[in-house]
Design a protein around this motif. Structure first.
Motif, PDB file in Angstrom:
ATOM      1  N   SER A   1       0.825  -1.201   0.000  1.00 36.42           N
ATOM      2  CA  SER A   1       0.000   0.000   0.000  1.00 36.42           C
ATOM      3  C   SER A   1       0.866   1.260   0.000  1.00 36.42           C
ATOM      4  O   SER A   1       0.584   2.228  -0.728  1.00 36.42           O
ATOM      5  CB  SER A   1      -0.931  -0.004   1.218  1.00 36.42           C
ATOM      6  OG  SER A   1      -1.690   1.171   1.291  1.00 36.42           O
TER       7      SER A   1
ATOM      8  N   VAL B   1      -4.472   0.333   5.033  1.00 39.44           N
ATOM      9  CA  VAL B   1      -4.928  -0.971   5.528  1.00 39.44           C
ATOM     10  C   VAL B   1      -5.644  -0.794   6.862  1.00 39.44           C
ATOM     11  O   VAL B   1      -5.114  -0.157   7.785  1.00 39.44           O
ATOM     12  CB  VAL B   1      -3.744  -1.948   5.678  1.00 39.44           C
ATOM     13  CG1 VAL B   1      -4.237  -3.298   6.216  1.00 39.44           C
ATOM     14  CG2 VAL B   1      -3.027  -2.121   4.341  1.00 39.44           C
TER      15      VAL B   1
ATOM     16  N   ILE C   1      -4.227  -4.015  -6.581  1.00 38.28           N
ATOM     17  CA  ILE C   1      -4.218  -2.581  -6.263  1.00 38.28           C
ATOM     18  C   ILE C   1      -3.958  -1.754  -7.525  1.00 38.28           C
ATOM     19  O   ILE C   1      -4.545  -0.674  -7.714  1.00 38.28           O
ATOM     20  CB  ILE C   1      -3.167  -2.285  -5.171  1.00 38.28           C
ATOM     21  CG1 ILE C   1      -3.618  -2.930  -3.839  1.00 38.28           C
ATOM     22  CG2 ILE C   1      -2.986  -0.789  -4.991  1.00 38.28           C
ATOM     23  CD1 ILE C   1      -2.646  -2.733  -2.705  1.00 38.28           C
TER      24      ILE C   1
ATOM     25  N   ALA D   1      -8.111  -0.964   1.703  1.00 36.08           N
ATOM     26  CA  ALA D   1      -7.745  -2.363   1.949  1.00 36.08           C
ATOM     27  C   ALA D   1      -8.039  -2.689   3.402  1.00 36.08           C
ATOM     28  O   ALA D   1      -7.864  -1.849   4.298  1.00 36.08           O
ATOM     29  CB  ALA D   1      -6.269  -2.599   1.624  1.00 36.08           C
TER      30      ALA D   1
ATOM     31  N   ILE E   1     -10.042  -5.628  -0.832  1.00 36.19           N
ATOM     32  CA  ILE E   1      -9.527  -4.428  -1.496  1.00 36.19           C
ATOM     33  C   ILE E   1     -10.680  -3.841  -2.314  1.00 36.19           C
ATOM     34  O   ILE E   1     -11.278  -4.526  -3.151  1.00 36.19           O
ATOM     35  CB  ILE E   1      -8.330  -4.756  -2.402  1.00 36.19           C
ATOM     36  CG1 ILE E   1      -7.191  -5.364  -1.552  1.00 36.19           C
ATOM     37  CG2 ILE E   1      -7.852  -3.511  -3.138  1.00 36.19           C
ATOM     38  CD1 ILE E   1      -6.014  -5.840  -2.370  1.00 36.19           C
TER      39      ILE E   1
END
Length: 443
Positions: free
Chosen positions: A316, A325, A349, A364, A377
């Motif tokens: 991420s 997250v 992603i 996420a 996600i």
């Protein structure tokens, strides 16, 4: 001017297992209705045959009974013929008090007064009742007075002695009263056989047909599963051939480019930054070809215990520039190849970033459900057309102008090799939700 919003009706098809079970049960119900119709038809036919033959048999036996001069003759008649013993269950004669004067077989000691008083009789003063289990019919007849009109005596011959008075007729004495009752119970074996057949064997056949239909459904599902596996194998063969050819065709130009950049590094020292960028792209393309080959050889890779939270946060930050997250568990551990899981997360992603969604709308999350680690996600992009949802995991299928169509197929293979699953669906407010589920590892 008001705008009218039209809503399209979305029809969700049932899963094949549910649909096949519904069809199997429907077929079994049709067979059951057909068998029930046959069973009732056989019973009704046997009932009609039994009713007609029992009526005829009763009239014949009744006439024979009244022609006998004594009860011993009746016993001899009933015991002499096997058909009488098979068809007649009971026979009897009863007086005005409904007490027996003669009984044979299952005839009762006394008749049922309530049944005679309340039962409906026909024009011949006869009461009839049938047993629905064995088809036996009970006849009770109220006898009328015997009207035996003697013939006029012949004139006596001249000079002949007077004739003696006639002997009394015992049979006539027995049946001369109007309040005597004749009882008879007869049965027909065809009804008993039909009733036993439809009662015992039809349920057995119905259960057997249900098992046969379910077994046929199982064979159908197995054949469908084998067909899907065969189709997947064909796709893998196509993918393997294409990937091997592509890797081979890419490696040779990359080697030539690498050779030329080496020469340029020696001859043009001032352009090392540009040459380094070229070398990085060469390395990236080479690494991609090796990954595809590795995917074709072994999807499992080198599996080890991985902390999904740490890896997802790292991806991420790398792609989104921040940690998006959100998790409800501190240490979600799974057993999978780290590089393969990394490529799966990066691929998903990147797809979310290329879907038209803003970066801050790509979210996420990680949660644990029933000993499974679920990675979700989400994005707010344009989503996927409903008719394309079933194709997104097919090799080389893509709706992007510059896409290869291999990313999600590779991701699915990596996740399933780790005994997990991946699911993609559209969100109600727009965008796509990707759910990755992997077994939790407890240390």
């Amino acid at each position: 001017m008001n705008k009218r919003e039209t809503k399209t009706l979305k029809i969700k098809t049932l899963p094949l297992k549910t649909l096949s079970l519904f069809v199997a049960l429907l077929i079994w119900l049709v067979i059951l209705v057909f068998m029930t119709y046959i069973g009732w038809s056989l019973r009704d036919r046997a009932r009609l045959i039994t009713a007609g033959e029992n009526e005829m048999f009763f009239n014949i036996i009744q006439m024979q009974f009244f022609r006998m001069d004594s009860f011993s003759e009746v016993d001899e008649l009933l015991e002499s013929e096997p058909v009488f013993k098979e068809r007649i269950l009971g026979i009897g004669l009863y007086d005005s008090n409904l007490k027996d004067k003669y009984r044979w077989g299952t005839a009762p000691l006394t008749l049922d007064q309530d049944k005679i008083n309340t039962g409906k009789s026909d024009k011949w003063n006869r009461w009839t009742s049938a047993n629905s289990w064995n088809g036996a019919v009970k006849f009770i007849v109220r006898l009328g007075p015997r009207r035996n009109i003697p013939a006029p005596p012949a004139p006596p011959a001249p000079d002949s002695p007077p004739s003696p008075p006639p002997a009394p007729d015992s049979r006539q004495q027995r049946f001369q009263f109007s309040d005597n009752y004749f009882y008879m119970e007869v049965v027909h074996p065809i009804y008993q056989r039909t009733f036993i057949l439809t009662t015992i064997f039809f349920p057995f056949i119905a259960i057997l047909m249900l098992l046969l239909v379910l077994y046929t459904r199982r064979l159908f599902l197995r054949n469908h599963e084998y067909s899907e596996k065969l189709e997947a194998q064909k796709n893998l063969v196509v993918l393997g051939t294409a990937a091997s050819t592509l890797a081979h065709e890419i490696k040779n130009p990359l080697s030539s480019i690498r050779l030329q950049t080496g020469i340029l590094e020696k001859t043009c020292p001032a352009g090392n930054d540009e040459i380094s960028a070229i070398n990085e792209e060469i390395d990236r393309l080479s690494d991609m070809t090796y990954k595809v080959n590795d995917y074709l050889r072994d999807a499992k890779g080198r599996q080890e215990v991985i902390n999904v939270k740490d890896l997802l946060e790292e991806v991420s930050r790398k792609l989104l520039g921040t940690n998006t997250v959100q998790t409800t568990c501190d240490s979600p551990l799974v057993y999978i190849d780290c590089e393969r899981l990394r490529s799966v997360l990066e691929n998903i992603i990147r797809n979310a970033m290329e879907s038209g969604s803003k970066l801050d709308e790509v979210k996420a999350g990680i949660e644990k459900i029933d000993n499974k680690i679920c990675v979700k996600i989400e994005d707010r992009g344009k989503g996927i057309a409903e008719e394309n949802l079933s194709k997104i995991f097919d090799p080389f299928w893509t709706n992007k102008s510059r896409g290869t169509g291999i990313g999600l197929s590779v991701s699915k293979r990596f996740i399933e090799a780790a005994k997990g699953s991946i699911e993609i669906k559209n969100r109600q407010e727009g965008g796509v939700e990707v759910l990755i589920t992997l077994p939790e590892v407890k240390v």
